[in-house]
Motif scaffolding. Structure first.
Motif, PDB file in Angstrom:
ATOM      1  N   ARG A 194       0.811  -1.223   0.000  1.00 38.62           N
ATOM      2  CA  ARG A 194       0.000   0.000   0.000  1.00 38.62           C
ATOM      3  C   ARG A 194       0.838   1.263   0.000  1.00 38.62           C
ATOM      4  NH1 ARG A 194      -0.410   2.201   5.076  1.00 38.62           N
ATOM      5  NH2 ARG A 194       0.414   0.972   6.816  1.00 38.62           N
ATOM      6  N   LEU A 195       2.158   1.141   0.265  1.00 41.41           N
ATOM      7  CA  LEU A 195       3.046   2.305   0.274  1.00 41.41           C
ATOM      8  C   LEU A 195       3.797   2.481  -1.050  1.00 41.41           C
ATOM      9  CD1 LEU A 195       4.524   2.093   3.883  1.00 41.41           C
ATOM     10  CD2 LEU A 195       2.571   3.426   3.074  1.00 41.41           C
ATOM     11  N   SER A 196       3.446   1.689  -2.048  1.00 42.19           N
ATOM     12  CA  SER A 196       4.103   1.841  -3.359  1.00 42.19           C
ATOM     13  C   SER A 196       3.847   3.231  -3.922  1.00 42.19           C
ATOM     14  CB  SER A 196       3.583   0.790  -4.350  1.00 42.19           C
ATOM     15  OG  SER A 196       4.024  -0.492  -3.986  1.00 42.19           O
ATOM     16  N   LYS A 197       4.899   3.810  -4.486  1.00 44.74           N
ATOM     17  CA  LYS A 197       4.797   5.141  -5.080  1.00 44.74           C
ATOM     18  C   LYS A 197       4.817   5.040  -6.601  1.00 44.74           C
ATOM     19  CE  LYS A 197       6.894   7.799  -1.315  1.00 44.74           C
ATOM     20  NZ  LYS A 197       7.950   8.785  -0.966  1.00 44.74           N
ATOM     21  N   VAL A 198       3.980   5.845  -7.238  1.00 43.42           N
ATOM     22  CA  VAL A 198       3.867   5.814  -8.693  1.00 43.42           C
ATOM     23  C   VAL A 198       3.875   7.244  -9.229  1.00 43.42           C
ATOM     24  CG1 VAL A 198       2.454   5.122 -10.668  1.00 43.42           C
ATOM     25  CG2 VAL A 198       2.517   3.678  -8.617  1.00 43.42           C
ATOM     26  N   VAL A 199       4.623   7.443 -10.310  1.00 41.52           N
ATOM     27  CA  VAL A 199       4.550   8.695 -11.067  1.00 41.52           C
ATOM     28  C   VAL A 199       4.142   8.341 -12.485  1.00 41.52           C
ATOM     29  CG1 VAL A 199       5.765  10.697 -11.981  1.00 41.52           C
ATOM     30  CG2 VAL A 199       6.308   9.872  -9.688  1.00 41.52           C
ATOM     31  N   GLU A 244      -2.221  10.045  -2.185  1.00 44.38           N
ATOM     32  CA  GLU A 244      -1.020  10.856  -1.960  1.00 44.38           C
ATOM     33  C   GLU A 244       0.263  10.170  -2.424  1.00 44.38           C
ATOM     34  OE1 GLU A 244      -0.217   9.511   2.700  1.00 44.38           O
ATOM     35  OE2 GLU A 244      -0.948  11.527   2.237  1.00 44.38           O
ATOM     36  N   LEU A 245       0.193   8.886  -2.720  1.00 43.02           N
ATOM     37  CA  LEU A 245       1.378   8.160  -3.160  1.00 43.02           C
ATOM     38  C   LEU A 245       1.503   8.104  -4.676  1.00 43.02           C
ATOM     39  CD1 LEU A 245       1.270   5.203  -0.618  1.00 43.02           C
ATOM     40  CD2 LEU A 245       2.797   7.184  -0.582  1.00 43.02           C
ATOM     41  N   THR A 246       0.531   8.680  -5.380  1.00 43.62           N
ATOM     42  CA  THR A 246       0.522   8.641  -6.839  1.00 43.62           C
ATOM     43  C   THR A 246       0.511  10.054  -7.405  1.00 43.62           C
ATOM     44  OG1 THR A 246      -0.727   6.567  -6.741  1.00 43.62           O
ATOM     45  CG2 THR A 246      -0.663   7.703  -8.861  1.00 43.62           C
ATOM     46  N   ARG A 247       1.350  10.296  -8.393  1.00 44.27           N
ATOM     47  CA  ARG A 247       1.446  11.619  -9.002  1.00 44.27           C
ATOM     48  C   ARG A 247       1.276  11.510 -10.523  1.00 44.27           C
ATOM     49  NH1 ARG A 247       1.075  12.539  -4.406  1.00 44.27           N
ATOM     50  NH2 ARG A 247       2.433  13.758  -3.027  1.00 44.27           N
ATOM     51  N   TYR A 248       0.780  12.590 -11.117  1.00 46.63           N
ATOM     52  CA  TYR A 248       0.629  12.686 -12.580  1.00 46.63           C
ATOM     53  C   TYR A 248       1.385  13.929 -13.032  1.00 46.63           C
ATOM     54  CZ  TYR A 248      -2.334   9.858 -15.660  1.00 46.63           C
ATOM     55  OH  TYR A 248      -2.815   8.894 -16.525  1.00 46.63           O
ATOM     56  N   VAL A 249       2.304  13.778 -13.992  1.00 46.10           N
ATOM     57  CA  VAL A 249       3.025  14.932 -14.508  1.00 46.10           C
ATOM     58  C   VAL A 249       2.908  14.970 -16.020  1.00 46.10           C
ATOM     59  CG1 VAL A 249       4.659  14.904 -12.586  1.00 46.10           C
ATOM     60  CG2 VAL A 249       5.262  13.769 -14.720  1.00 46.10           C
ATOM     61  N   GLU A 250       2.922  16.169 -16.568  1.00 47.47           N
ATOM     62  CA  GLU A 250       2.889  16.364 -18.008  1.00 47.47           C
ATOM     63  C   GLU A 250       4.309  16.484 -18.521  1.00 47.47           C
ATOM     64  OE1 GLU A 250       1.416  19.763 -21.195  1.00 47.47           O
ATOM     65  OE2 GLU A 250       0.354  19.552 -19.283  1.00 47.47           O
ATOM     66  N   GLY A 251       4.630  15.733 -19.571  1.00 52.09           N
ATOM     67  CA  GLY A 251       5.976  15.811 -20.110  1.00 52.09           C
ATOM     68  C   GLY A 251       6.135  14.995 -21.377  1.00 52.09           C
ATOM     69  N   ASP A 252       7.231  15.234 -22.062  1.00 54.42           N
ATOM     70  CA  ASP A 252       7.556  14.550 -23.310  1.00 54.42           C
ATOM     71  C   ASP A 252       8.447  13.357 -22.991  1.00 54.42           C
ATOM     72  OD1 ASP A 252       8.330  13.695 -25.795  1.00 54.42           O
ATOM     73  OD2 ASP A 252       9.265  15.576 -26.409  1.00 54.42           O
ATOM     74  N   ILE A 253       7.890  12.149 -23.068  1.00 56.15           N
ATOM     75  CA  ILE A 253       8.657  10.965 -22.699  1.00 56.15           C
ATOM     76  C   ILE A 253       9.810  10.694 -23.651  1.00 56.15           C
ATOM     77  CG2 ILE A 253       6.680   9.901 -21.553  1.00 56.15           C
ATOM     78  CD1 ILE A 253       6.427   8.065 -24.032  1.00 56.15           C
ATOM     79  N   PHE A 254       9.828  11.349 -24.818  1.00 57.92           N
ATOM     80  CA  PHE A 254      10.927  11.180 -25.759  1.00 57.92           C
ATOM     81  C   PHE A 254      12.066  12.171 -25.499  1.00 57.92           C
ATOM     82  CE2 PHE A 254       7.163   9.700 -28.328  1.00 57.92           C
ATOM     83  CZ  PHE A 254       7.422   8.359 -28.127  1.00 57.92           C
ATOM     84  N   ASP A 255      11.913  12.958 -24.450  1.00 58.94           N
ATOM     85  CA  ASP A 255      12.973  13.847 -23.977  1.00 58.94           C
ATOM     86  C   ASP A 255      13.314  13.404 -22.556  1.00 58.94           C
ATOM     87  OD1 ASP A 255      14.702  15.846 -23.274  1.00 58.94           O
ATOM     88  OD2 ASP A 255      13.232  17.475 -23.375  1.00 58.94           O
ATOM     89  N   PRO A 256      14.108  12.338 -22.409  1.00 59.62           N
ATOM     90  CA  PRO A 256      14.333  11.730 -21.101  1.00 59.62           C
ATOM     91  C   PRO A 256      14.818  12.701 -20.026  1.00 59.62           C
ATOM     92  CG  PRO A 256      15.249  10.360 -22.827  1.00 59.62           C
ATOM     93  CD  PRO A 256      14.848  11.648 -23.473  1.00 59.62           C
ATOM     94  N   ARG A 257      15.691  13.624 -20.408  1.00 53.75           N
ATOM     95  CA  ARG A 257      16.249  14.511 -19.400  1.00 53.75           C
ATOM     96  C   ARG A 257      15.177  15.372 -18.761  1.00 53.75           C
ATOM     97  NH1 ARG A 257      20.107  12.586 -17.259  1.00 53.75           N
ATOM     98  NH2 ARG A 257      18.933  13.077 -15.400  1.00 53.75           N
ATOM     99  N   SER A 258      14.199  15.797 -19.567  1.00 53.56           N
ATOM    100  CA  SER A 258      13.133  16.635 -19.017  1.00 53.56           C
ATOM    101  C   SER A 258      12.275  15.866 -18.025  1.00 53.56           C
ATOM    102  CB  SER A 258      12.259  17.192 -20.147  1.00 53.56           C
ATOM    103  OG  SER A 258      11.482  16.165 -20.756  1.00 53.56           O
ATOM    104  N   ILE A 259      12.147  14.553 -18.225  1.00 47.66           N
ATOM    105  CA  ILE A 259      11.395  13.717 -17.288  1.00 47.66           C
ATOM    106  C   ILE A 259      12.243  13.410 -16.059  1.00 47.66           C
ATOM    107  CG2 ILE A 259      10.160  11.538 -16.982  1.00 47.66           C
ATOM    108  CD1 ILE A 259       8.910  13.553 -19.012  1.00 47.66           C
ATOM    109  N   LEU A 260      13.467  12.992 -16.282  1.00 48.06           N
ATOM    110  CA  LEU A 260      14.342  12.604 -15.179  1.00 48.06           C
ATOM    111  C   LEU A 260      14.659  13.775 -14.248  1.00 48.06           C
ATOM    112  CD1 LEU A 260      16.758  10.384 -17.285  1.00 48.06           C
ATOM    113  CD2 LEU A 260      15.089   9.567 -15.596  1.00 48.06           C
ATOM    114  N   ASP A 261      14.668  14.997 -14.795  1.00 51.07           N
ATOM    115  CA  ASP A 261      14.962  16.180 -13.981  1.00 51.07           C
ATOM    116  C   ASP A 261      13.703  16.852 -13.436  1.00 51.07           C
ATOM    117  OD1 ASP A 261      17.659  15.843 -14.383  1.00 51.07           O
ATOM    118  OD2 ASP A 261      17.776  17.251 -16.065  1.00 51.07           O
TER     119      ASP A 261
END
Length: 278
Positions: free
Chosen positions: A102-107, A127-144
């Motif tokens: 139940r403590l698993s975290k997801v983005v 509270e353990l799950t988040r949704y972000v908008e981003g371009d998955i083909f630009d890894p650095r923008s997601i990772l940062d």
């Protein structure tokens, strides 16, 4: 990495109700209600070209469920970064993972503003799950991204999923392997990578069906998809240790029971696998 020109081809579709969204089309194929008329029309066109397209979507979702269930139960990893997640429907990553821990975290990450806004609204009480908008083909923008960096602990193993996403990249056909290399390099040791992808069919009959489907996708607002061979899909896992049974058609990846229904072209044109970073 993709050139600037290639990157511009992968920009978000925004909120234009006259342009289909991959996420919303997928939502409709899975029986969801969060889609526009253009999405339903596009899905119906795909189904007219290949009636089994709904089965492709279902097999993809079942593969995701089985893999996340395995990861949560067998590996004990409790952090998940789901790229190109789409709209929440039934049995999403957080639901499967949090049943085991139940403590698993997801983005979740998606490039459609409508998808991310709706996802945040649906998950505001989790509270353990988040949704972000981003371009998955630009890894650095997601990772940062501050949410990705802050919500997940990057000193511990993470599950990165690219389920039915990489074939939607527009540009050089080898660029997704470079995209995955950047993600993989950033993952902590012990992390796992989950990928499903349209498989370039080997049988002539399947090739004809796949070509018809590709023509419909290319003509429509989804903008096309790239079919890759088994060897090209393997390149997406470069540097990782594939977990048995390796890269196989999704219906063959640790099914829940014996197959009773016949195998169709829908089952043969999408493959995937799971791999571990040493």
């Amino acid at each position: 990495m993709p050139s600037d020109d290639a990157g511009s081809l992968n920009t978000p579709v925004g909120v234009d109700p006259d342009r289909a969204s991959v996420a919303r089309v997928y939502n409709y194929l899975l029986g969801g209600k969060d889609n526009y008329e253009i999405d339903r029309k596009t899905a119906d066109q795909l189904a007219a070209s290949m009636p089994d397209v709904v089965e492709v979507a279902r097999e993809n979702r079942l593969f995701l469920i089985r893999a996340i269930r395995f990861l949560a139960h067998q590996t004990g990893i409790s952090q998940f970064l789901d790229c190109g997640s789409g709209l929440p429907t039934a049995e999403n990553v957080h639901q499967v993972a949090q049943r085991f821990d139940r403590l698993s975290k997801v983005v979740y990450v998606d490039n459609d503003p409508v998808v991310t806004a709706h996802g945040r609204a649906l998950l505001e009480d989790n509270e353990l799950t988040r949704y972000v908008e981003g371009d998955i083909f630009d890894p650095r923008s997601i990772l940062d991204h501050e949410v990705v960096r802050g919500h997940l602990d990057w000193t511990r193993p993470i599950v990165l999923s690219q389920v039915a996403t990489l074939h939607h990249h527009k540009g050089d056909r080898h660029a997704p392997a470079e995209v995955m290399r950047e993600y993989i390099d950033a993952l902590p040791p012990g992390s796992h990578v989950l990928i499903s992808h349209l498989l370039d069919p080997q049988e002539p009959a399947d090739s004809d069906a796949a070509r018809q489907l590709s023509d419909v996708v290319a003509r429509g607002s989804l903008g096309g998809a790239t079919w890759r061979t088994h060897e090209e899909i393997a390149e997406l896992f470069d540097g990782l240790e594939l977990i048995d049974p390796g890269i196989v058609p999704l219906y063959q990846w640790w099914p829940d029971g014996p197959r009773i229904k016949p195998v169709t072209v829908a089952h043969r044109i999408i493959a995937g696998g799971l791999a571990r970073k040493p």
